[in-house]
Every structure is written in C-alpha cells, then in structure tokens.
Design an enzyme around this catalytic site. Structure first.
Site, short mmCIF file in Angstrom:
data_model
loop_
_atom_site.label_atom_id
_atom_site.label_comp_id
_atom_site.label_asym_id
_atom_site.label_seq_id
_atom_site.Cartn_x
_atom_site.Cartn_y
_atom_site.Cartn_z
N LYS A 180 0.84 -1.20 0.00
CA LYS A 180 0.00 0.00 0.00
C LYS A 180 0.87 1.24 0.00
CE LYS A 180 -0.52 2.01 3.53
NZ LYS A 180 0.06 3.24 4.20
N PRO A 183 9.35 -4.62 4.14
CA PRO A 183 9.88 -4.25 5.46
C PRO A 183 8.76 -3.91 6.43
CG PRO A 183 10.27 -2.50 3.86
CD PRO A 183 9.76 -3.67 3.09
N ALA A 207 7.05 -1.87 9.73
CA ALA A 207 7.01 -0.48 10.22
C ALA A 207 7.60 0.45 9.18
CB ALA A 207 7.75 -0.35 11.55
N GLY A 238 2.19 -3.15 5.42
CA GLY A 238 2.55 -4.55 5.26
C GLY A 238 1.65 -5.50 6.04
N GLY A 239 1.47 -5.23 7.33
CA GLY A 239 0.60 -6.07 8.14
C GLY A 239 -0.84 -5.99 7.69
N ASP A 247 -6.14 0.69 7.95
CA ASP A 247 -5.84 0.46 6.53
C ASP A 247 -6.39 -0.86 6.01
OD1 ASP A 247 -4.47 2.85 6.47
OD2 ASP A 247 -2.47 1.95 6.46
#
Length: 270
Positions: free
Chosen positions: A10, A91, A93, A98-99, A130
């Site tokens: 994102k 990567p 944070a 990503g999560g 998100d």
C-alpha cells in the site's frame, strides 16, 4: 488444496491530516494506491489455524501468535482451520501497510474459499484503519481514520513505481504524535492523478524529524526524473512514479549502485 494471494504493498499518494480526535486517532483524508507486488500468502486446509513466516523480513515478526494474519483468521467465521505460509517481502514499520496488506490477503483467501460475512468491512476495520482498503487493494479515497472508502476515477493503473526504504523502522504512533496539529486543507478535487499531484503528505515533516534519512531518500528519488516522489504513510518508505518503465529501471539501478544498503522494490500501480 492450496490457495495463494499477494498482499499488495500500500502507498499513500496523498495523506492530509485534518485534526486530532478525542479518541486518540486522527481525522484524515488519503488517496490509497497499491503496487502489484508485496508479501505472498499461501493457505491450505488444516485442523487448526497456524502460521509459518519465511522471507527476507520474517525475523522482524518475533511473535507469530500476535501477528495480524492470525488476528485476521480469528476475525472471520469459517469451517475448519487454515495453515498459512507468509513470505514476508515488505519491510516492517515502513509505511507500506505490510501487516494490513497481509490481513487483506487473508480476507481475500477466505472469500475465495468460503465467502465473507456481510459485515466484513467492520471486522476488517477492527484490525486496523488500513485493512478495509487493503482487502480491496485498488485506488480509492479513505476518510475518517482511513476506513471510510470512496471510489475515485483513476488513470494511474500500470504506472511504473519504485519503492525505497532506508531499512530504518519507523513506528506510526510517534509520527502522528509529532504532527503539528495544523490543518492544511482537504484533498483536492479531481481524478487520482490530479489529487496526487496537488496533494501532499502531512506526515513527511514529523517523520523526517525523527528519521532524517528520509530526506536523503526523497532527494535521491527527486534526481531520477520522476513524475512524483513522496513519502508513503508515516514512513520511512518513499516512492517515485515514472512516465516509463525504462526510466524506473534506470532509477532503480542508479540507486542500487549509490545506496546498496537501501531496500527497494519495483512494480506498477494496480
């Protein structure tokens, strides 16, 4: 039977922070977009839910039982369990969701296998602001905390994009806390390209104050003849969009040579 999906990276083409809310969150307006690459999830039926994490950034997820993938599995009703292998290519944070993207891929996998409940957006929002956008993974506007999604006309699909991260993790909370509280105005009107070009990221300044190398990344990207270079989310990842694949490829090669310690990913906007 195995089912796989990509957790698309994102990026925030624009991110306008409007005010601090009494509940501790921030009212914002953002233009979400998604790159055609990211983490990769593979799922198979199992007696109970399980998670295996592999890939370059697997060691950054030190507690698999607290991983948002497991939380997403627990958020959705379905028969039986799922064993998921998460290839962690993004990567942690890093301002790339990503999560949240991983959770979005879980929702799509379960949708394909069993369907989603009618209140899936509410369930997704409880996992993170998100996550609803990451379930959809297409260019859209997010309002409120980012969970109120609106469609937008987009002529950006297929645009070459280069992601650069200086390999410095940057937590979202402190960056939002350091925002100066000044409302600099709403997202502009228009299609996605117009909003992007006339927009901004209000978190760039507080992020750079905490992680000065972000300014170096932006400066380096700015020298590669991009259509736009900007920080994504709360950082530290920055992105550049290009008019052509050749220009993007040349930029990636140039930065890989001059900054071999920086992580990078090339792709296209979905």
């Amino acid at each position: 039977m195995r089912t796989s999906d990509t957790a698309y990276a994102k990026i925030n083409l624009a991110l306008h922070v409007r005010r601090r809310r009494e509940d501790g969150y921030h009212e914002l307006e953002t233009l979400f977009a998604f790159v055609d690459k990211g983490d990769r999830l593979t799922a198979r039926a199992a007696e109970q839910d399980a998670l295996e994490t592999v890939g370059e950034f697997a060691t950054a997820l030190d507690n698999p039982f607290d991983n948002i993938v497991m939380q997403a599995l627990g958020a959705l009703p379905r028969p039986g369990g799922l064993a998921i292998t998460l290839e962690k290519n993004l990567p942690v944070a890093a301002g790339l969701g990503g999560g949240s993207a991983d959770a979005g891929a879980v929702f799509r996998i379960i949708e394909q296998m069993h369907g989603l409940p009618d209140d899936w957006e509410e369930r997704a929002a409880k996992l993170g602001a998100d996550v609803p956008a990451c379930v959809k993974s297409f260019t859209c506007v997010g309002r409120g905390t980012g969970t109120e999604l609106e469609p937008i006309d987009s002529d950006l699909a297929g645009t070459p994009v280069l992601l650069i991260n200086p390999r410095v993790p940057l937590s979202t909370g402190p960056v939002f806390a350091a925002w100066d509280g000044e409302d600099r105005g709403p997202l502009p009107e228009g299609d996605a390209r117009a909003v992007m070009l006339a927009g901004r990221n209000d978190l760039e300044a507080p992020a750079i104050a905490q992680c000065p190398v972000i300014a170096d990344v932006l400066a380096a990207l700015g020298e590669t003849n991009p259509l736009l270079a900007r920080m994504s989310g709360s950082g530290a990842t920055c992105f550049a969009l290009y008019h052509s694949e050749d220009t993007a490829r040349d930029a990636a090669a140039r930065l890989a040579s001059s900054h071999p310690d920086w992580w990078q990913m090339q792709g296209r906007l979905r």
